[in-house]
Design a protein around this motif. Structure first.
Motif, PDB file in Angstrom:
ATOM      1  N   ASP B  91       4.367  41.544  97.223  1.00 32.65           N
ATOM      2  CA  ASP B  91       3.652  40.332  97.596  1.00 32.65           C
ATOM      3  C   ASP B  91       3.302  39.540  96.341  1.00 32.65           C
ATOM      4  N   PRO B  92       3.833  38.328  96.215  1.00 35.55           N
ATOM      5  CA  PRO B  92       3.663  37.548  94.975  1.00 35.55           C
ATOM      6  C   PRO B  92       2.208  37.343  94.603  1.00 35.55           C
ATOM      7  N   SER B  93       1.363  36.993  95.566  1.00 38.25           N
ATOM      8  CA  SER B  93      -0.010  36.677  95.171  1.00 38.25           C
ATOM      9  C   SER B  93      -0.741  37.930  94.707  1.00 38.25           C
ATOM     10  N   ALA B  94      -0.407  39.084  95.296  1.00 36.33           N
ATOM     11  CA  ALA B  94      -1.031  40.333  94.857  1.00 36.33           C
ATOM     12  C   ALA B  94      -0.609  40.643  93.418  1.00 36.33           C
ATOM     13  N   ILE B  95       0.667  40.417  93.155  1.00 38.56           N
ATOM     14  CA  ILE B  95       1.160  40.666  91.791  1.00 38.56           C
ATOM     15  C   ILE B  95       0.484  39.707  90.813  1.00 38.56           C
ATOM     16  N   ARG B  96       0.387  38.428  91.219  1.00 34.94           N
ATOM     17  CA  ARG B  96      -0.234  37.430  90.334  1.00 34.94           C
ATOM     18  C   ARG B  96      -1.690  37.791  90.044  1.00 34.94           C
ATOM     19  N   ASP B  97      -2.383  38.210  91.087  1.00 26.89           N
ATOM     20  CA  ASP B  97      -3.786  38.588  90.888  1.00 26.89           C
ATOM     21  C   ASP B  97      -3.887  39.712  89.875  1.00 26.89           C
ATOM     22  N   ALA B  98      -3.014  40.702  90.042  1.00 32.99           N
ATOM     23  CA  ALA B  98      -3.039  41.855  89.138  1.00 32.99           C
ATOM     24  C   ALA B  98      -2.761  41.417  87.701  1.00 32.99           C
ATOM     25  N   MET B  99      -1.787  40.529  87.548  1.00 31.03           N
ATOM     26  CA  MET B  99      -1.426  40.079  86.197  1.00 31.03           C
ATOM     27  C   MET B  99      -2.529  39.230  85.584  1.00 31.03           C
ATOM     28  N   GLY B 100      -3.195  38.465  86.446  1.00 30.76           N
ATOM     29  CA  GLY B 100      -4.257  37.588  85.954  1.00 30.76           C
ATOM     30  C   GLY B 100      -5.413  38.356  85.354  1.00 30.76           C
ATOM     31  N   ARG B 101      -5.542  39.619  85.748  1.00 31.22           N
ATOM     32  CA  ARG B 101      -6.658  40.419  85.249  1.00 31.22           C
ATOM     33  C   ARG B 101      -6.371  41.030  83.876  1.00 31.22           C
ATOM     34  N   VAL B 117      16.169  40.030  91.882  1.00 30.97           N
ATOM     35  CA  VAL B 117      14.817  39.722  91.430  1.00 30.97           C
ATOM     36  C   VAL B 117      13.919  39.552  92.649  1.00 30.97           C
ATOM     37  N   VAL B 118      12.858  40.294  92.720  1.00 30.04           N
ATOM     38  CA  VAL B 118      11.915  40.151  93.834  1.00 30.04           C
ATOM     39  C   VAL B 118      10.621  39.481  93.395  1.00 30.04           C
ATOM     40  N   HIS B 119      10.346  39.489  92.099  1.00 31.79           N
ATOM     41  CA  HIS B 119       9.218  38.741  91.583  1.00 31.79           C
ATOM     42  C   HIS B 119       9.542  38.271  90.188  1.00 31.79           C
ATOM     43  N   PRO B 120       9.242  37.019  89.815  1.00 26.00           N
ATOM     44  CA  PRO B 120       8.674  35.948  90.646  1.00 26.00           C
ATOM     45  C   PRO B 120       9.596  35.626  91.839  1.00 26.00           C
ATOM     46  N   PRO B 121       9.004  35.201  92.927  1.00 23.25           N
ATOM     47  CA  PRO B 121       9.789  34.974  94.144  1.00 23.25           C
ATOM     48  C   PRO B 121      10.764  33.820  93.975  1.00 23.25           C
ATOM     49  N   LEU B 122      12.018  34.179  93.777  1.00 22.79           N
ATOM     50  CA  LEU B 122      13.043  33.179  93.476  1.00 22.79           C
ATOM     51  C   LEU B 122      13.093  32.067  94.529  1.00 22.79           C
ATOM     52  N   THR B 123      12.902  32.469  95.776  1.00 21.46           N
ATOM     53  CA  THR B 123      13.040  31.487  96.844  1.00 21.46           C
ATOM     54  C   THR B 123      11.689  30.958  97.311  1.00 21.46           C
ATOM     55  N   GLY B 124      10.616  31.597  96.884  1.00 26.48           N
ATOM     56  CA  GLY B 124       9.297  31.166  97.340  1.00 26.48           C
ATOM     57  C   GLY B 124       8.657  30.182  96.383  1.00 26.48           C
ATOM     58  N   GLU B 125       7.334  30.038  96.539  1.00 28.08           N
ATOM     59  CA  GLU B 125       6.589  29.123  95.677  1.00 28.08           C
ATOM     60  C   GLU B 125       6.359  29.758  94.329  1.00 28.08           C
ATOM     61  N   MET B 126       6.627  28.984  93.293  1.00 32.40           N
ATOM     62  CA  MET B 126       6.437  29.524  91.947  1.00 32.40           C
ATOM     63  C   MET B 126       5.695  28.507  91.095  1.00 32.40           C
ATOM     64  N   VAL B 131       8.684  29.597  86.702  1.00 32.40           N
ATOM     65  CA  VAL B 131      10.027  29.010  86.679  1.00 32.40           C
ATOM     66  C   VAL B 131      10.596  29.090  85.268  1.00 32.40           C
ATOM     67  N   ALA B 132       9.755  28.715  84.289  1.00 29.96           N
ATOM     68  CA  ALA B 132      10.220  28.741  82.892  1.00 29.96           C
ATOM     69  C   ALA B 132      10.561  30.160  82.468  1.00 29.96           C
ATOM     70  N   PHE B 133       9.736  31.091  82.928  1.00 30.64           N
ATOM     71  CA  PHE B 133       9.969  32.503  82.576  1.00 30.64           C
ATOM     72  C   PHE B 133      11.287  32.994  83.139  1.00 30.64           C
ATOM     73  N   LEU B 134      11.516  32.681  84.410  1.00 37.60           N
ATOM     74  CA  LEU B 134      12.778  33.094  85.028  1.00 37.60           C
ATOM     75  C   LEU B 134      13.962  32.471  84.298  1.00 37.60           C
ATOM     76  N   GLU B 135      13.766  31.220  83.896  1.00 38.69           N
ATOM     77  CA  GLU B 135      14.847  30.508  83.220  1.00 38.69           C
ATOM     78  C   GLU B 135      15.203  31.185  81.895  1.00 38.69           C
TER      79      GLU B 135
END
Lengths: 451, 580
Positions: B91-101, B117-126, B131-135
């Motif tokens: 779950d992207p937001s769960a991962i983001r929350d974890a990383m934010g800490r 790639v399952v995170h960051p969500p290639l097809t979802g909201e980023m 986006v820059a990181f994936l690039e």
């Protein structure tokens, strides 16, 4: 929330305006507005959402948070002579503003870094004075390492309850170690995450303002431009004095937009918000990190929002959470509120519902963006185009100033006129520094020479 | 001063000079030898120390590399903790929350076992950052190294093993690092930017040490001391950490590195910074300074001490020698004066004895008057005494380098006969038979007095030491400009080993030999000196029997043609004088 209020601010009890002034004085004031109190019905529209934060007044000088400051001084060859002796005086002036329980360290760098005074209590004045006397100029400019070592000294006494700062004084570019604006911004971001901000003081006309502004902004610090070394001591005195008026730090504003609204961008100052890593938009949520808040000073964020066509109703636009570390009470405070708006078909009422303060903020940000574009044009050698952009800026600002009766916009308009004049000729180097600095921070911070 | 006197003087100075040179050599030679050996030792020691120090530098570099490794392990631990915080779901937001800490701004990349790639969500909201990181990491996850890691597990048919590691990539002119680990059916990779790493390295690595604080108060003095320390390149060092592009990331130490200066030690760092390097600069002379300097100080101190001791020794020897020779000279001069004083009374004794003899001759000679006999003894003994005094004076002159001969035409045989005549009474008394073979009748340029003295001394020696042989052989011969006079006896002879020593003054062949014999011990020395003044030589040669044979050879200049009368007159005069 059914009440047909144009604006409904749900304040936490502590923030209720009816409460005692003492309690009120110990909290950051948060205001959330749209540029119009009302929304137009049945049409897709772009609106601006502003969150304004105002620092409370400190009960007394003694109530201020203890400081933990590293003064990092460039002692490369270009600082020789008057500059270095003025830098010493500036350091002494800074000391005069500090309390005995503040912590200070002095780091000097040229090709390499020397820790002249390791982090020490200000009460130990003899050690500090000896360190200042050691300063002598000569060599290259390992700016990156200087800042990192300065941050290392700050880290020794890093505390949430202190104002943790690196004050960098440099008159030149970096040429040893990482030296690009991007790399130093990255460093700034990392330091900010640790709770250390960097205030950069650019001395003379020879320094790289993009690098210095970028570092300061990314770290949540300020940038100060000092044209002549003679002003240095005065500015240090003022800046260090202001450091004591910081009332809140680690300020995070999170705006969660309701269904029907989409965040487009954050109208940020200075470099793009992405570059400074201060703002993040994911889905409906906008997260913005703000630099420290100073007593009685206001700072705000402006978010551009796209609203889809809505039927007339009153609906919640967003919830706003502001969290920060309260320096006065040493508490982690959190303020939450919801913003609602009425959707109306009455264009006349909509026109009347305009909120000037938000409009002024938007105009200021847009002018800021245009100003940045002008600098880019000028950097590419398109002097004429840059001048046109700045002149247009000045005109729009003038209009805005007269329309909303804003002195701030009027001042900004005059400044843009001066920018447009100086975009040609020898004054550009200096003017560019003035512009970059102005674009990087709030008008309040500029005016006060905040550190 | 005559040429001869000059030569003599020069000879005296020469002796002193020789002694001086000898003593100087005594001092200089061992010092030079020790100095050379010592210098060599210092050089060797210096080279050794240099080597040691360079190894020391490398060791230090290695320990710095260890420190860097420790920093990297710190990162690993931090990243491992961070990755452990990640939720099991994607779950992207769960991962983001974890990383934010997390304290450090890290981006995370999650791949599933198919390499997707399952995170960051290639097809979802980023966010734009994502986006820059994936690039920038695209080459790694799109069929790159990380894909390989993810697929490996899938190919092996098991869940991905507990593997972890670093990989690095370049983006935007900077090096970035990814630390990855496998987690059940995922690969989690966390980014560490080059700046993150450099920040950590600069924080941990040392800064330039401050020079010793000379004066706490004075700006000027401190400044000067500081400048002095900086200007002394021997005191300084510099360590440089360079990244994969060779760019200096960080440096410390107060040495100003010249543009073409070569590092004293270079070390490549360990993985994942294998393309990074540490360089160490220091001045060459500074390195073994402490060691070699103390060694050379000790060495030269020792040499100095030794030089002092040797010089003192040489000086003492010199002083002893000069005092000895001064004493000897004093003694000689004393004897000389005494002899001179003896000469006058002796001359008077002789004169009055001759007068008495003259008075007695006519009247009482036949009567066998005992007075006449006594008178003869007086005459004989005063002759002996005068010869003795003459020897002493000659010796003294020789010692004072004043011995000289005056050459005039002389017939050697006449001198030999006259001398023999003066010895005749004593020879007769000792019952020594004399056998002469005289064949040197040609006059030669020589000093007749000297020649007489030589022969007289040789005859005296026979009387003293070869008395029991009761025989004296006297032979003269002439060959061209060489005149040879041989005096032989039938005494005990002189062993071959002692044939040179008998010519040394105050030397006697043996105590046994000289028992009951009187003598000054200077006769042969004088004789040889006088011989040498005639460009001749006096030596002991082998004879037919056991006795000693002294052979005098003189080389004379060709005789000048002179009137016969004058010649014979001279000879007669010599004769008279000898007799007188």
């Amino acid at each position: 929330m059914k009440t047909p209020l144009a604006l409904l601010a749900l304040l936490l009890p502590a923030l209720a305006p009816t409460l005692g002034s003492a309690a009120h004085a110990q909290q950051v004031r948060v205001e959330t507005d749209l540029d119009h109190r009302l929304l137009r019905a049945n049409e897709k529209q772009t609106v601006h959402l502003r969150v304004a934060l105002t620092g409370f007044e400190l009960a007394s000088e003694r109530a201020r948070a203890p400081l933990n400051v590293a003064i990092v001084i460039d002692k490369s060859g270009s600082m020789q002579g008057d500059k270095i002796s003025q830098a010493k005086d500036a350091a002494r002036a800074a000391l005069s503003q500090l309390r005995a329980d503040d912590i200070v360290s002095i780091v000097a760098y040229d090709d390499t870094v020397e820790v002249l005074v390791p982090a020490t209590k200000v009460s130990d004045r003899e050690v500090i004075e000896r360190g200042i006397n050691r300063l002598q100029a000569g060599g290259m400019t390992a700016l990156f390492a200087g800042v990192v070592k300065g941050a290392g000294e700050v880290r020794k006494f890093l505390s949430k309850d202190r104002v943790n700062r690196v004050i960098l004084l440099s008159d030149g570019a970096a040429n040893v170690g990482p030296a690009s604006a991007g790399e130093l911004s990255q460093l700034g971001k990392n330091l900010r995450r640790e709770g250390v901000s960097v205030t950069t003081v650019g001395l003379g006309l020879g320094y790289n303002e993009d690098l210095m502004v970028g570092l300061a902004q990314a770290s949540g610090g300020q940038h100060v431009f000092v044209e002549s070394e003679k002003q240095l001591a005065g500015i240090f005195r003022e800046g260090f004095g202001n450091l004591g008026t910081i009332v809140a730090k680690e300020v995070v504003v999170r705006v969660k937009l309701a269904e029907g609204f989409r965040p487009v961008r954050v109208l940020a100052r200075g470099g793009s918000s992405e570059a400074t890593d201060n703002a993040d938009i994911v889905g409906q949520t906008v997260t913005v990190q703000m630099p420290a808040l100073y007593a009685r000073q206001m700072d705000d964020i402006v978010i551009e929002v796209e609203a889809r066509a809505l039927a007339p109703q009153t609906l919640q636009v967003a919830t706003v959470d502001v969290s920060y570390h309260n320096i006065a009470t040493q508490n982690a405070d959190k303020v939450s509120m919801a913003l609602s708006a009425e959707v109306t078909t009455d264009i006349g009422r909509w026109n009347e519902s305009e909120i000037p303060a938000v409009r002024v903020a938007v105009i200021e940000r847009l002018a800021n963006q245009e100003s940045r574009r002008a600098v880019e044009l000028r950097d590419r050698g398109q002097v004429e185009e840059a001048q046109k952009v700045l002149e247009g800026n000045a005109r729009r600002l003038k209009d805005g100033a007269s329309r909303y009766g804003s002195k701030a916009l009027d001042d900004l308009s005059s400044q843009n006129e001066l920018d447009a004049t100086n975009v040609k000729g020898e004054q550009w180097n200096k003017q560019r520094k003035v512009i970059q600095r102005r674009n990087s921070q709030s008008p309040y911070s500029l005016e006060k020479n905040n550190f | 001063m005559s040429a001869r006197a000059k030569t003599r003087k020069r000879r005296g100075e020469g002796a002193n000079l020789r002694l001086g040179l000898l003593l100087a050599a005594m001092v200089v030679v061992p010092l030079t030898a020790l100095g050379l050996v010592g210098a060599r030792l210092v050089t060797d020691q210096r080279a050794l120390a240099q080597h040691e120090i360079e190894r020391g530098f490398l060791e230090r570099m290695k320990s710095l590399d260890q420190a860097v490794q420790t920093i990297m392990r710190g990162f690993e631990r931090e990243l491992a903790r961070a990755s452990a915080e990640l939720p099991k779901s994607n779950d992207p937001s769960a991962i983001r929350d974890a990383m934010g800490r997390l304290p450090r701004s890290s981006m995370v990349l999650v791949l599933d076992e198919t390499g997707k790639v399952v995170h960051p969500p290639l097809t979802g909201e980023m966010s734009q950052r994502e986006v820059a990181f994936l690039e920038r990491t695209r080459p790694i996850w799109e069929g790159g190294l990380l894909t390989t890691v993810a697929l490996k597990g899938a190919l092996e048919g098991t869940s991905i093993g507990p593997e972890r590691g670093w990989m690095s990539f370049f983006h935007g002119g900077g090096q970035h690092f990814l630390w990855w680990r496998t987690d059940a059916r995922r690969v989690i990779a966390l980014e560490v930017s080059g700046i993150d790493l450099m920040t950590e390295l600069v924080t941990q690595l040392p800064d330039t040490p401050l020079e010793a604080d000379a004066s706490p108060g004075g700006t000027g003095a401190t400044g000067l001391a500081r400048t002095a320390a900086r200007d002394d390149p021997d005191q300084t060092e510099r360590t440089v950490l360079a990244d994969a592009t060779g760019r200096t990331v960080y440096q410390w130490g107060n040495r100003e590195v010249g543009a073409n200066e070569r590092p004293r030690a270079v070390l490549g760092l360990s993985a994942p910074l294998e393309s990074w390097s540490l360089r160490h600069y220091a001045s060459e002379s500074a390195l073994p300074g402490a060691i070699a300097d103390s060694l050379s100080t000790a060495l030269f101190g020792g040499l100095g001490g030794l030089a002092l001791a040797l010089s003192a020794g040489a000086f003492l020897i010199w002083r002893a020698r000069t005092r000895e020779s001064r004493l000897a000279a004093q003694r000689v001069s004393f004897v000389n004066q005494v002899s001179h004083e003896l000469k006058t009374p002796l001359t008077n004794i002789r004169l009055y004895a001759e007068l008495l003899e003259g008075a007695h001759e006519a009247a009482d000679i036949e009567a066998g008057d005992p007075a006449a006999r006594h008178l003869a003894v007086i005459m004989r003994e005063s002759d002996r005494l005068s010869r003795l005094i003459k020897d002493v004076l000659t010796f003294a002159r020789g010692e004072e380098q004043k011995l000289a001969v005056s050459l005039r035409p002389t017939v050697p045989d006449e001198v030999v006969q006259a001398t023999l005549a003066t010895h005749a009474p004593s020879l007769a008394q000792a019952s020594i038979a004399v056998e002469t073979t005289l064949a040197a009748k040609t006059p030669v340029m020589c000093d007749p007095d000297a020649l007489a003295q030589i022969v007289s001394n040789l005859i005296s020696n026979v009387e003293k030491y070869a008395r029991q042989g009761q025989w004296l052989g006297l032979a003269t011969s002439q060959h061209g400009d060489r005149t040879v006079i041989r005096v032989s006896d039938r005494g005990p002879g002189i062993p071959r080993a002692q044939r040179d020593k008998v010519f040394e003054p105050f030397w006697r062949a043996s105590d046994k030999l000289s028992d009951g014999v009187t003598g000054t011990g200077i006769g042969l020395d004088i004789a040889r000196r006088l011989a040498r003044l005639h460009d001749g030589e006096l030596r002991v040669v082998d004879g037919d029997g056991p006795g000693a044979v002294f052979e005098l050879t003189i080389t004379t200049a060709p005789i000048e043609i002179a009137p016969a009368g004058a010649r014979s007159g001279d000879a007669a005069h010599t004769h008279d004088k000898d007799r007188a």
